[in-house]
Every structure is written in structure tokens, then in C-alpha cells.
Design an enzyme around this catalytic site. Structure first.
Site, PDB file in Angstrom:
ATOM      1  N   GLU A 127      32.414  23.711  40.344  1.00 52.48           N
ATOM      2  CA  GLU A 127      31.077  23.721  39.738  1.00 52.48           C
ATOM      3  C   GLU A 127      30.547  25.151  39.774  1.00 52.48           C
ATOM      4  OE1 GLU A 127      28.571  20.818  41.602  1.00 52.48           O
ATOM      5  OE2 GLU A 127      29.985  19.195  41.149  1.00 52.48           O
ATOM      6  N   GLU A 363      43.231  27.603  41.004  1.00 50.99           N
ATOM      7  CA  GLU A 363      43.781  26.711  42.056  1.00 50.99           C
ATOM      8  C   GLU A 363      43.714  27.385  43.423  1.00 50.99           C
ATOM      9  OE1 GLU A 363      47.026  24.173  41.133  1.00 50.99           O
ATOM     10  OE2 GLU A 363      46.648  24.312  38.984  1.00 50.99           O
ATOM     11  N   SER A 366      43.380  34.292  45.970  1.00 54.23           N
ATOM     12  CA  SER A 366      44.269  34.873  46.995  1.00 54.23           C
ATOM     13  C   SER A 366      43.596  34.836  48.367  1.00 54.23           C
ATOM     14  CB  SER A 366      44.606  36.323  46.642  1.00 54.23           C
ATOM     15  OG  SER A 366      45.514  36.362  45.576  1.00 54.23           O
TER      16      SER A 366
HETATM   17  C1  LIG Z   1      40.885  29.952  33.323  1.00 61.53           C
HETATM   18  C2  LIG Z   1      40.417  29.096  34.447  1.00 61.53           C
HETATM   19  C3  LIG Z   1      40.808  27.762  34.483  1.00 61.53           C
HETATM   20  C4  LIG Z   1      40.345  26.936  35.515  1.00 61.53           C
HETATM   21  N1  LIG Z   1      40.656  25.602  35.481  1.00 61.53           N
HETATM   22  C5  LIG Z   1      40.083  24.769  36.396  1.00 61.53           C
HETATM   23  C6  LIG Z   1      40.261  23.355  36.296  1.00 61.53           C
HETATM   24  O1  LIG Z   1      40.972  22.853  35.414  1.00 61.53           O
HETATM   25  N2  LIG Z   1      39.623  22.559  37.190  1.00 61.53           N
HETATM   26  C7  LIG Z   1      38.832  23.066  38.179  1.00 61.53           C
HETATM   27  O2  LIG Z   1      38.288  22.279  38.967  1.00 61.53           O
HETATM   28  N3  LIG Z   1      38.650  24.404  38.310  1.00 61.53           N
HETATM   29  C8  LIG Z   1      39.241  25.267  37.434  1.00 61.53           C
HETATM   30  N4  LIG Z   1      39.034  26.623  37.537  1.00 61.53           N
HETATM   31  C9  LIG Z   1      38.179  27.141  38.592  1.00 61.53           C
HETATM   32  C10 LIG Z   1      38.916  27.930  39.668  1.00 61.53           C
HETATM   33  O3  LIG Z   1      39.671  27.074  40.477  1.00 61.53           O
HETATM   34  C11 LIG Z   1      37.855  28.725  40.439  1.00 61.53           C
HETATM   35  O4  LIG Z   1      37.420  29.758  39.578  1.00 61.53           O
HETATM   36  C12 LIG Z   1      38.361  29.295  41.733  1.00 61.53           C
HETATM   37  O5  LIG Z   1      38.631  28.269  42.660  1.00 61.53           O
HETATM   38  C13 LIG Z   1      37.370  30.287  42.376  1.00 61.53           C
HETATM   39  O6  LIG Z   1      36.069  29.785  42.397  1.00 61.53           O
HETATM   40  P1  LIG Z   1      34.855  30.685  41.833  1.00 61.53           P
HETATM   41  O7  LIG Z   1      35.255  31.145  40.479  1.00 61.53           O
HETATM   42  O8  LIG Z   1      33.593  29.933  41.958  1.00 61.53           O
HETATM   43  O9  LIG Z   1      34.813  31.945  42.789  1.00 61.53           O
HETATM   44  P2  LIG Z   1      34.054  32.066  44.207  1.00 61.53           P
HETATM   45  O10 LIG Z   1      34.418  30.926  45.071  1.00 61.53           O
HETATM   46  O11 LIG Z   1      32.605  32.316  43.951  1.00 61.53           O
HETATM   47  O12 LIG Z   1      34.719  33.375  44.788  1.00 61.53           O
HETATM   48  C14 LIG Z   1      34.290  34.708  44.451  1.00 61.53           C
HETATM   49  C15 LIG Z   1      35.052  35.683  45.361  1.00 61.53           C
HETATM   50  O13 LIG Z   1      34.710  35.425  46.741  1.00 61.53           O
HETATM   51  C16 LIG Z   1      35.893  35.158  47.464  1.00 61.53           C
HETATM   52  N5  LIG Z   1      35.632  34.176  48.524  1.00 61.53           N
HETATM   53  C17 LIG Z   1      35.003  32.977  48.419  1.00 61.53           C
HETATM   54  N6  LIG Z   1      34.976  32.354  49.606  1.00 61.53           N
HETATM   55  C18 LIG Z   1      35.616  33.162  50.475  1.00 61.53           C
HETATM   56  C19 LIG Z   1      35.929  33.093  51.870  1.00 61.53           C
HETATM   57  N7  LIG Z   1      35.610  32.020  52.612  1.00 61.53           N
HETATM   58  N8  LIG Z   1      36.607  34.130  52.446  1.00 61.53           N
HETATM   59  C20 LIG Z   1      36.957  35.212  51.706  1.00 61.53           C
HETATM   60  N9  LIG Z   1      36.680  35.343  50.387  1.00 61.53           N
HETATM   61  C21 LIG Z   1      36.034  34.335  49.779  1.00 61.53           C
HETATM   62  C22 LIG Z   1      36.888  34.617  46.449  1.00 61.53           C
HETATM   63  O14 LIG Z   1      38.219  34.753  46.889  1.00 61.53           O
HETATM   64  C23 LIG Z   1      36.584  35.503  45.246  1.00 61.53           C
HETATM   65  O15 LIG Z   1      37.215  36.749  45.389  1.00 61.53           O
HETATM   66  C24 LIG Z   1      39.516  27.476  36.524  1.00 61.53           C
HETATM   67  C25 LIG Z   1      39.162  28.831  36.492  1.00 61.53           C
HETATM   68  C26 LIG Z   1      39.585  29.635  35.471  1.00 61.53           C
HETATM   69  C27 LIG Z   1      39.149  31.070  35.439  1.00 61.53           C
END
Ligand SMILES: Cc1cc2nc3c(=O)[nH]c(=O)nc-3n(C[C@H](O)[C@H](O)[C@H](O)COP(=O)(O)OP(=O)(O)OC[C@H]3O[C@@H](n4cnc5c(N)ncnc54)[C@H](O)[C@@H]3O)c2cc1C
Length: 380
Positions: A127, A363, A366
Site C-alpha cells: 500500500e 518482492e 535489498s
Molecule cells: C514495478 C513494481 C511492481 C510491483 N509489483 C507488486 C505486486 O504485484 N504486488 C505487491 O504487493 N507489491 C508490488 N510492488 C511493490 C514492492 O514490493 C514494493 O515497492 C517494495 O516492497 C518496497 O516498498 P516501498 O516501495 O513502499 O518502499 P519502502 O518500504 O518505503 O522503502 C524505502 C527505502 O527504505 C528502505 N527500508 C524500509 N524499511 C527498512 C528497514 N527496516 N531497514 C532498512 N531499510 C529499510 C527500503 O529498503 C528502501 O530502500 C511492486 C513494485 C514495483 C516498483
């Protein structure tokens, strides 16, 4: 220990490679520009079993192993990582969640059309304010007689605008945290379920990514997937397997970027000789070839362990982390070896460079893979 593939697996690799070269290669840039998954490809993919690679034959699947799955995904990503992402998300997330946790009736109703390529799956966990911290999701489902009413918005959903069926995670008991989230199967056309904004992406553009909205969406109780409160726990198991797929996608993408760079290095001449004869260019190619082999072995290890029925949380996270990061390196070196021609769309290097960044984000980023690995390796 035998690290060689069987004759059947080599044959599988050759047939998927031929398919990717003939059916994907000529259209890669056209689909990238159109920013739309080529829906007509579904039937052709289904003929090769690519829409239900690992699912049992009784549900229309090709019943291949996890190692076979990696071979298929690698060969598709070597040519078109974004079409491959769609196939990996369909197989490894939405359809897989139904195959792993669905009832017999749910599998007959939903898995069969997915595995046979008549329908495309989506999977909704993320979300806007709940990405890596998916447990903090706000999408909620409230019981109403023999239905559940879902409200909320999912972000970045692969096939969010075009998938026929979505598996969506929603809070059903807030007080229970990660054990208060349940999964539901929702069909496109269900009142209250619609696509929102379609993302205009850096890479992986042939794989459609959209917001998905649920507004008073009534879903029969029979469409709950898995036990009530188990949706998130089950999603983590889906991701363990899904991450092996993203690792394989990274290996295939890196291989494609490396092969394009190697070919260019022996075609391009400067100072009167092919640039591939210069030591610093050779070192880049050699280092990438070595890292790709290491990533492939990590990925096949995770897949082989899954085939043997072991839990692969650690091995899948290691494979995904390493493969995606070396793929970024291979794609960047690919652009560098192409020089200015790596910066323009006449050569494939720039597209690998744009597509690859998703592999360190989707998914589980890193950083999150390192958290998962640390949790497995260290008690504190
Ligand atoms: C092209 C694409 C397709 C996708 N398809 C799907 C899908 O089909 N279904 C679905 O459910 N999702 C999907 N996603 C979502 C994807 O899984 C998320 O973007 C991803 O899990 C990261 O979440 P976020 O973008 O909110 O980043 P955030 O969680 O906001 O992270 C931002 C940064 O903070 C870092 N960070 C966050 N928490 C921590 C921590 N505890 N320690 C250290 N660093 C941290 C992250 O590593 C990242 O560098 C998709 C995303 C993209 C771009």
C-alpha cells in the site's frame, strides 16, 4: 552433488530460448514504448506451459520443478525482463498463492484458468504507506453475513489494471497484528473493485503496474483464501518462493546484458582494434561472467532445496539479494562497454539498465533481504 542440468533441462532451456528469441526479441522496444503487457502472448506462453509452470497437471499446470521454473524465467528475462516480470508475478505471486493455500474448489475455479493462460493473476500486498512494513496495511475486510466487505487501496500492483483475478491481503482483526490479516480472491468485474492510477515507470514498462481500489467491495466468504488471520503468514511463504523467481529473473537479465556487451566489445573498434581486446574491458566481462555464474548457483541451490521440500527463507533471500545486485552491476557495465551507444535506444544496453533496478526493489528490497538473512543467521 551434481551441479549440471539434466538433458531434459538443457532441452527445456533451448526451447524457451528459441521462443524468447523468435516471439519476444523482435517486439521488445515496441512493448516497452507501449507500456502494456502484450496480452496476445498469453496463449503462446500457455502452449509452452509458461502460465502454470509449477502447478500440478490436474489444475492445467506444467508440473515442472522449481529448478525448471528458474530455467524458464532466466531465458525469458535474458531477452525481455519486463514481459518476464509479468510471467513471474502471475506464476509466483497470485496464482501461486491460490495453488499453495486454495481449497479444491478455489483451485478448480481460479487456478485452472490462470494456469492455462485464459486469465492473468495479480497479487496485492503493498500500500502507499505500507511497503516494506506491509503489516501496517490499512485495507480492511469486515464480515457481513456470508460475505466480507473490503475497503482500501493497494499500490504498485503488477496487473492491477489488467489482471482478471487478484489475491488481496486485508486486515480482518487489527488487534492481532500480522496474525489478523487474511487473503481474499477477488474477480475483475466485482462491484467496488477497480483499477486506479497506472504507473509510468523507469523500466519493466511492458509489465503493467497500477493502483487498485476496493470501495465497499462485497466478496463471498467462500473467496477467503487460506484460514482467517493467516493471510500475511501465508504471503511470506509465497514470497519465499517468489524471491527464487526474482533471483532467476536477475540472473537471466544479467546474462542478456553481459552477452550484448560481449558481442559489442568484439564489433566496436577503437585505436585500430576491437575494444574487447583491451584489458580493462575484458576484466569487466570476466568479472560479470563470474558473478553471474555464482548468482546462478545460489539461485539453483534455493530452487533445488525447495524441490526437496526444505524451507528456503535464508537461501531464497541470499539468492535474491546477490543476483539482483550483481545484475545491476552487469547492466551498468553493459552501458559502459557500449559507451555513448549504451545511452541510446538503438542498442539493448539502456533497456537492461532501466529494467534491472526493479530487481533490488520488488518482492522485498535489498535492505529487507539483509534483514531476513540476519534474522536467520543471528539470534539477536
Ligand atoms: C514495478 C513494481 C511492481 C510491483 N509489483 C507488486 C505486486 O504485484 N504486488 C505487491 O504487493 N507489491 C508490488 N510492488 C511493490 C514492492 O514490493 C514494493 O515497492 C517494495 O516492497 C518496497 O516498498 P516501498 O516501495 O513502499 O518502499 P519502502 O518500504 O518505503 O522503502 C524505502 C527505502 O527504505 C528502505 N527500508 C524500509 N524499511 C527498512 C528497514 N527496516 N531497514 C532498512 N531499510 C529499510 C527500503 O529498503 C528502501 O530502500 C511492486 C513494485 C514495483 C516498483
Amino acid at each position: 552433488m551434481d551441479v549440471r542440468l539434466s538433458d531434459d533441462q538443457e532441452l527445456l532451456r533451448r526451447s524457451i530460448r528459441e521462443f524468447a528469441e523468435s516471439e519476444l526479441r523482435p517486439h521488445v522496444m515496441e512493448w516497452d514504448e507501449a507500456q502494456q503487457y502484450p496480452r496476445a502472448l498469453l496463449a503462446k506462453c500457455a502452449e509452452l506451459g509458461l502460465m502454470g509452470i509449477q502447478f500440478p497437471e490436474q489444475y492445467g499446470g506444467a508440473a515442472m520443478s522449481s529448478v525448471d521454473y528458474c530455467i524458464c524465467i532466466e531465458e525469458l528475462a535474458r531477452v525481455d525482463p519486463s514481459v518476464c516480470l509479468s510471467i513471474a508475478a502471475h506464476n509466483g505471486l497470485g496464482a501461486s498463492h491460490i495453488a499453495m493455500f486454495g481449497t479444491e474448489e478455489q483451485k478448480q475455479t481460479y487456478l485452472v484458468p490462470l494456469a492455462t493462460g485464459q486469465q492473468l493473476a495479480a497479487w496485492g500486498l503493498t500500500e502507499a504507506s505500507a511497503g516494506s512494513d506491509a503489516v501496517s496495511m490499512r485495507t480492511a475486510a469486515v464480515r457481513d453475513g456470508d460475505h466480507w466487505i473490503i475497503n482500501g487501496t493497494k499500490q504498485f500492483i503488477t496487473h492491477g489494471g489488467t489482471g482478471d483475478v487478484i489475491v488481496v491481503m486485508a486486515v480482518t482483526n487489527k488487534s492481532k497484528g500480522s496474525r489478523g490479516i487474511s487473503a481474499f480472491i477477488v474477480e475483475r468485474g466485482t462491484p467496488g473493485f477497480r483499477a486506479g492510477k497506472k504507473e509510468n515507470k523507469l523500466g519493466m514498462r511492458a509489465s503493467e503496474t497500477s493502483e487498485v481500489l476496493f470501495e465497499q467491495c462485497r466478496v463471498p466468504a467462500a473467496q477467503m483464501l487460506g484460514a482467517e488471520g493467516q493471510g500475511f503468514v501465508n504471503a511470506l511463504q509465497v514470497l519465499d518462493a517468489g524471491r527464487i523467481g526474482i533471483a532467476a529473473l536477475s540472473v537471466g537479465l544479467a546474462q542478456g546484458a553481459y552477452e550484448a556487451a560481449r558481442a559489442y566489445a568484439f564489433e566496436r573498434k577503437q585505436f585500430g582494434q576491437p575494444i574487447g581486446t583491451f584489458q580493462s574491458i575484458r576484466a569487466k566481462l570476466v568479472d560479470n561472467a563470474t558473478r553471474i555464474d555464482a548468482a546462478r548457483l545460489l539461485t539453483y541451490r534455493a530452487a533445488a532445496m525447495k524441490d526437496e521440500g526444505h524451507r528456503t527463507t535464508l537461501e531464497a533471500a541470499m539468492a535474491k539479494l546477490y543476483s539482483s545486485e550483481i545484475a545491476v552491476r552487469a547492466a551498468e557495465d553493459g552501458v559502459q562497454i557500449h559507451g555513448g551507444y549504451g545511452f541510446v535506444k538503438d542498442y539493448p544496453a539502456e533497456k537492461y539498465f532501466r529494467d534491472v533496478k526493479l530487481t533490488t526493489i520488488g518482492e522485498g528490497t535489498s535492505e529487507i533481504q539483509r534483514l531476513v538473512i540476519a534474522r536467520q543467521l543471528m539470534a539477536v
